[in-house]
Write an enzyme that holds these catalytic residues in place. Structure first.
Site, PDB file in Angstrom:
ATOM      1  N   SER A   1       0.845  -1.203   0.000  1.00 41.11           N
ATOM      2  CA  SER A   1       0.000   0.000   0.000  1.00 41.11           C
ATOM      3  C   SER A   1       0.877   1.249   0.000  1.00 41.11           C
ATOM      4  O   SER A   1       2.041   1.196   0.429  1.00 41.11           O
ATOM      5  CB  SER A   1      -0.866   0.005   1.265  1.00 41.11           C
TER       6      SER A   1
ATOM      7  N   TYR B   1      -2.293  -0.031  10.100  1.00 38.83           N
ATOM      8  CA  TYR B   1      -2.296  -0.454   8.693  1.00 38.83           C
ATOM      9  C   TYR B   1      -0.924  -0.194   8.059  1.00 38.83           C
ATOM     10  O   TYR B   1      -0.356  -1.046   7.374  1.00 38.83           O
ATOM     11  CB  TYR B   1      -3.402   0.314   7.966  1.00 38.83           C
TER      12      TYR B   1
END
Ligand code: NDP
Length: 267
Positions: free
Chosen positions: A157, A170
């Site tokens: 990501s 995250y």
């Protein structure tokens, strides 16, 4: 936001060179029932692969497999139940033959100011996005090593590339994945097992809808630093995964391939 795929499985077979084909390969795709995982599956099927999708929601997986056709199958599996992964892979290889490709796609996000993130919150994200990824990769990789071939793809990501506020767990999980890719690529190369990541930018899925839904400032900020001036489609990630899994990428290991419309280098 249009979440519908534009990959047509009924289109006439692509006339691309054989090195891009996944004919005869079998791929396990976690979280394959929706979003990016489903489109990775669709692109892999369009490239000739058999795909096996996992996820926690049977109805969604059933629908996905119906949509993808005879090259697709599913198993209900929660990747965080680490004690199930050995049996899962064993059962799948008994039924479908060797798993040539593993796509660790299943992932969850949580948006919260860092100082409000509890230990449980943090662990919850790490369990899904990092611990499960390692455990399933280890299980599949042992078998790939024994066979002397395999391709493992992680989904990273932009949160591993720069500091996006309110996604501390995250970002930690995806940064861990990036580190894991480099070490595993080093360890497994001699066995002809390649390990790479795709790092999506902002891709139109339910996860992105949730992150941006009530936060137009965040959405505008993401768009403003994306030189291509548009968000990505799940199949943009799907084709990158096909490439990394194919023989066309035979000399590529340890990379994190950004599929982000230039977001990571945008000013
Ligand atoms: P979605 O929320 O649309 O889909 C996530 C998928 O993961 C679902 O199929 C879900 O199925 C599955 N899943 C979640 N938890 C588990 C679990 N414990 N076990 C098995 N399956 C699970 O997300 P995206 O498609 O957007 O995200 C896919 C991947 O891409 C994630 O790793 C995400 O971090 C990454 N990513 C996404 C970006 C984006 O902009 N969308 C950007 C960068 C990275 P079910 O709930 O039925 O289990």
């Amino acid at each position: 936001m249009n979440l519908k795929s534009s990959v047509d499985l009924n289109a006439s077979p692509a006339q691309s060179p054989a090195v891009f084909s996944l004919e005869g390969k079998t791929a396990l795709i976690t979280g394959g029932g929706a979003g990016i995982g489903l489109e990775i599956a669709r692109c892999m099927v369009a490239s000739g692969a058999h795909v096996i999708l996992t996820g926690r929601t049977e109805a969604r997986l059933k629908e996905a497999v119906k949509d993808l056709g005879p090259l697709a199958a599913y198993r209900v599996n929660d990747v965080t139940r680490l004690e199930t992964l050995e049996d899962l892979v064993n059962d799948l290889e008994t039924e479908f033959g060797p798993l040539d490709i593993l796509v660790n796609n299943a992932g969850i996000n949580m948006k919260k100011p860092a100082l409000e993130v509890s230990d449980d919150d943090f662990s919850h994200i790490i369990d899904t996005n990092l611990n499960a990824v390692f455990a399933l990769t280890r299980t599949c990789a042992k078998r790939m090593v024994a066979r002397g071939s395999g391709s493992i793809i992680m989904i990273s990501s932009m949160a591993a590339y720069y500091g996006i506020d309110r996604v501390v767990a995250y970002a930690a999980s995806k940064s861990g994945v990036e580190g894991m890719v480099k070490v595993l690529a080093s360890d497994l190369s001699r066995y002809n097992v390649r390990v790479n990541a795709v790092a999506p930018g902002f891709i139109e899925t339910n996860m992105m809808k949730t992150a941006f839904g009530s936060d137009p400032d965040r959405m505008n900020k993401a768009m403003a630093r994306t030189p291509m001036g548009k968000f990505g489609k799940p199949e943009d990630v799907g084709w990158a995964a096909v490439f990394l899994a194919s023989e066309a990428a035979a000399y590529i290991t340890g990379v994190s391939l950004r599929v982000d419309g230039g977001n990571a280098i945008g000013f």
